[in-house]
Design a protein around this motif. Structure first.
Motif, mmCIF file in Angstrom:
data_model
loop_
_atom_site.group_PDB
_atom_site.id
_atom_site.type_symbol
_atom_site.label_atom_id
_atom_site.label_comp_id
_atom_site.label_asym_id
_atom_site.label_seq_id
_atom_site.Cartn_x
_atom_site.Cartn_y
_atom_site.Cartn_z
ATOM 1 N N UNK A 108 115.423 -3.705 49.362
ATOM 2 C CA UNK A 108 115.247 -4.974 48.663
ATOM 3 C C UNK A 108 116.475 -5.354 47.858
ATOM 4 N N UNK A 109 117.558 -4.683 48.124
ATOM 5 C CA UNK A 109 118.877 -4.992 47.605
ATOM 6 C C UNK A 109 118.896 -5.162 46.094
ATOM 7 N N UNK A 110 119.284 -6.356 45.606
ATOM 8 C CA UNK A 110 119.449 -6.486 44.145
ATOM 9 C C UNK A 110 118.158 -6.196 43.386
ATOM 10 N N UNK A 111 117.033 -6.500 44.005
ATOM 11 C CA UNK A 111 115.757 -6.292 43.318
ATOM 12 C C UNK A 111 115.542 -4.817 43.010
ATOM 13 N N UNK A 167 111.997 -14.589 42.331
ATOM 14 C CA UNK A 167 111.788 -14.999 43.717
ATOM 15 C C UNK A 167 110.411 -14.535 44.188
ATOM 16 N N UNK A 168 109.773 -15.276 45.084
ATOM 17 C CA UNK A 168 108.413 -14.916 45.518
ATOM 18 C C UNK A 168 108.264 -13.480 46.022
ATOM 19 N N UNK A 169 109.206 -12.959 46.808
ATOM 20 C CA UNK A 169 108.984 -11.570 47.259
ATOM 21 C C UNK A 169 109.005 -10.560 46.123
ATOM 22 N N UNK A 170 109.660 -10.907 45.019
ATOM 23 C CA UNK A 170 109.797 -9.957 43.916
ATOM 24 C C UNK A 170 108.894 -10.286 42.733
ATOM 25 N N UNK A 171 108.200 -11.396 42.806
ATOM 26 C CA UNK A 171 107.431 -11.842 41.643
ATOM 27 C C UNK A 171 106.319 -10.865 41.294
ATOM 28 N N UNK A 172 105.635 -10.337 42.298
ATOM 29 C CA UNK A 172 104.520 -9.428 42.025
ATOM 30 C C UNK A 172 105.016 -8.182 41.295
ATOM 31 N N UNK A 200 107.739 -7.864 39.540
ATOM 32 C CA UNK A 200 108.239 -8.161 38.192
ATOM 33 C C UNK A 200 107.075 -8.352 37.225
ATOM 34 N N UNK A 201 105.974 -8.926 37.709
ATOM 35 C CA UNK A 201 104.799 -9.063 36.840
ATOM 36 C C UNK A 201 104.217 -7.696 36.504
ATOM 37 N N UNK A 202 104.188 -6.804 37.493
ATOM 38 C CA UNK A 202 103.685 -5.448 37.228
ATOM 39 C C UNK A 202 104.547 -4.749 36.198
ATOM 40 N N UNK A 203 105.856 -4.914 36.324
ATOM 41 C CA UNK A 203 106.755 -4.273 35.367
ATOM 42 C C UNK A 203 106.578 -4.868 33.971
ATOM 43 N N UNK A 204 106.402 -6.177 33.919
ATOM 44 C CA UNK A 204 106.180 -6.813 32.618
ATOM 45 C C UNK A 204 104.871 -6.314 31.997
ATOM 46 N N UNK A 205 103.846 -6.187 32.813
ATOM 47 C CA UNK A 205 102.580 -5.662 32.321
ATOM 48 C C UNK A 205 102.742 -4.249 31.768
ATOM 49 N N UNK A 206 103.462 -3.411 32.519
ATOM 50 C CA UNK A 206 103.681 -2.035 32.058
ATOM 51 C C UNK A 206 104.409 -2.037 30.722
ATOM 52 N N UNK A 207 105.390 -2.933 30.596
ATOM 53 C CA UNK A 207 106.186 -2.973 29.369
ATOM 54 C C UNK A 207 105.334 -3.357 28.161
#
Lengths: 208, 309
Positions: free
Chosen positions: B144-147, B208-213, B215-222
């Motif tokens: 997923x490269x930069x993600x 971006x849509x492929x990474x949004x899920x 990033x939301x999980x990571x935000x939730x964890x944080x």
């Protein structure tokens, strides 16, 4: 070099790919978390579903209390009748206090359907008060027995999961708490005994 | 041919550096440079544009390429034999999970040194690959490269934040709730500060849509970790509302930080305090409203007064 230094607690090949929420804790807390939230024994779903079921039962009693109060205010002895009935909702609220300790300790989130469950239980309790006394007792007994069966299912699940590896202390504590919750006296405990003796109708007799 | 010669140059340079490190006489168990590189290059076979890697790994004429002298490098595993003998059956793919993970870990860690100058881009990953002596094709180990790079950074920052909050547990315990939350947010934002000039691109990538899920999980964890360290013990709908509100505070503070030019981001810390104060007021108003509703449902009669404990 950009000033980046990876953290000491982070860096395993698999750690960075997991999105687990467990934060590092001290000694005992960390051990408890490791014992109950790893793949060996995962109690998060168990705690969540048990709490939801208990909330439904408590809301059922709340609905009954509300319905009884509405009917009792119509008569001259309404207030005294309501006072005689032990507030089962408050009793269950006290019995649910252990969720407030265990769930945060194990980092378990509550069910997102909790408001729906509470509303459904409250509505069921209200409807039950509109039934005749025998019908109300049957409905209440059915709700309580369903709750007890749910606890039995959770205990069975917990036993199956922990049978592969030696049960840790937190798992044993959880088992004992579930058993205490299941075996606690409910509203219809006295009614079932009186029903066997042939009595019918009347106000519910609560055994504390 | 150019790729092959560059790979050989990398191998020679690495071997030379190791010899210098060990005073010209490397212990036998550490003489694993050739197979380390060959094993790594074998791992790259799964990705395209690895023609040069395949050429190098099938070269069985390298001296000292023996399975016994590999030591304990986890990246080698069972792959080294296949790499040396030029076995191209792909059987090593099944056994290269651990090697691949450690390679990705090393690559991502090395990439962070270039992020400040090159941003959260594949250029940083390729530069890290060159630093480690790999071909630039090594960047293909990140599907997923930069993600992947950004998620690695986010997870590492979360771990650092947790570590610091654990170290200062007693100091944090003496604070008010709002101060605990503010401290957690400040600690986390300070970890982003060194890369704030390249952070907009990271936000763009993670939104971006492929990474949004993810990033939301990571935000939730944080935010879950922040509330955990603040001593939150909610077991009802407050659990969700607290985390959603804190997520809003954190993301808005992060965006504010992008345009903050004050010394040491002082304005950002003031903004964090103001945001948390506003959120607590909203939360209190919401709970007061719900309590009013519950009192109405319970009724106003003295006999019906709730005996909630």
């Amino acid at each position: 070099d950009g000033g980046f230094a990876p953290s000491a607690t982070f860096g395993g090949g698999t750690a960075w790919r997991s999105l687990a929420t467990g934060a590092s804790g001290e000694g005992e807390e960390k051990e408890e978390q490791a014992a109950t939230t790893t793949g060996r024994v995962d109690v998060s779903e168990l705690l969540r579903s048990t709490q939801s079921a208990h909330e439904l039962l408590k809301s059922f009693y709340l609905g009954q209390r509300r319905g009884q109060r509405g009917r009792a205010t119509g008569g001259s002895n309404g207030v005294s009748e309501v006072n005689e009935v032990v507030d089962m909702a408050a009793v269950e609220d006290a019995r649910m206090r252990w969720y407030g300790e265990d769930m945060p300790r194990h980092r378990v989130r509550p069910s997102c359907l909790l408001p729906l469950v509470q509303a459904a239980g409250f509505a069921g309790g209200l409807v039950a008060t509109m039934l005749p006394a025998s019908g109300k007792a049957m409905v209440t007994r059915a709700v309580e027995e369903t709750f007890a069966e749910h606890i039995n299912d959770q205990l069975r699940e917990l036993h199956e999961r922990s049978s592969a590896s030696p049960a840790s202390a937190p798992v044993k504590q959880l088992k004992s708490k579930l058993i205490d919750t299941r075996d606690a006296a409910r509203e219809t405990d006295g009614e079932s005994a009186s029903a066997e003796e042939g009595e019918e109708g009347g106000a519910p007799h609560v055994v504390s | 041919t150019r790729a092959l010669s560059s790979s050989a140059d990398c191998f020679a340079k690495q071997h030379q550096l190791q010899q210098q490190l060990h005073g010209g006489s490397m212990p036998e168990h550490q003489q694993r440079t050739p197979t380390t590189l060959s094993a790594t290059l074998s791992a790259l076979r799964r990705s395209p544009f690895t023609f040069s890697a395949r050429l190098y790994s099938t070269d069985a004429a390298r001296p000292g390429e023996e399975e016994e002298g590999e030591g304990e490098d986890v990246r080698e595993g069972k792959e080294e034999g296949a790499g040396v003998r030029g076995d191209d059956t792909g059987a090593e793919d099944n056994s290269s999970g651990g090697d691949s993970d450690s390679l990705r870990e090393d690559l991502l860690r090395a990439s962070m040194k270039h992020v400040a100058s090159l941003g959260f881009t594949m250029k940083a990953v390729q530069a890290a690959g060159r630093d480690l002596g790999y071909s630039s094709a090594v960047a293909n180990v990140l599907p997923r490269q930069e993600a992947d790079l950004i998620e690695y950074f986010l997870e590492d920052c979360r771990a650092k934040m947790n570590a610091e909050l654990d170290e200062r547990k007693e100091e944090v315990a003496a604070m008010r709730i709002r101060d605990k939350i503010a401290e957690g947010v400040r600690i986390r934002l300070r970890l982003t500060a060194p890369y704030i000039h390249v952070w907009p691109r990271a936000i763009y990538v993670m939104s971006q849509p492929p990474n949004a899920a993810n990033s939301l999980c990571l935000l939730h964890s944080l935010v879950d970790d922040m509330w955990h360290h603040a001593g939150d013990k909610s077991t009802d709908y407050n659990w969700y509302s607290k985390r959603m509100l804190l997520a809003g505070v954190y993301t808005s503070s992060e965006l504010f930080m992008l345009t903050d030019s004050s010394p040491d981001f002082e304005e950002t810390w003031h903004y964090v305090d103001r945001s948390i104060g506003r959120v607590l007021q909203v939360g209190k108003a919401g709970s007061d409203l719900l309590n009013l509703f519950k009192n109405v449902m319970d009724g106003a009669s003295p006999a019906g007064k709730s005996t909630r404990v």
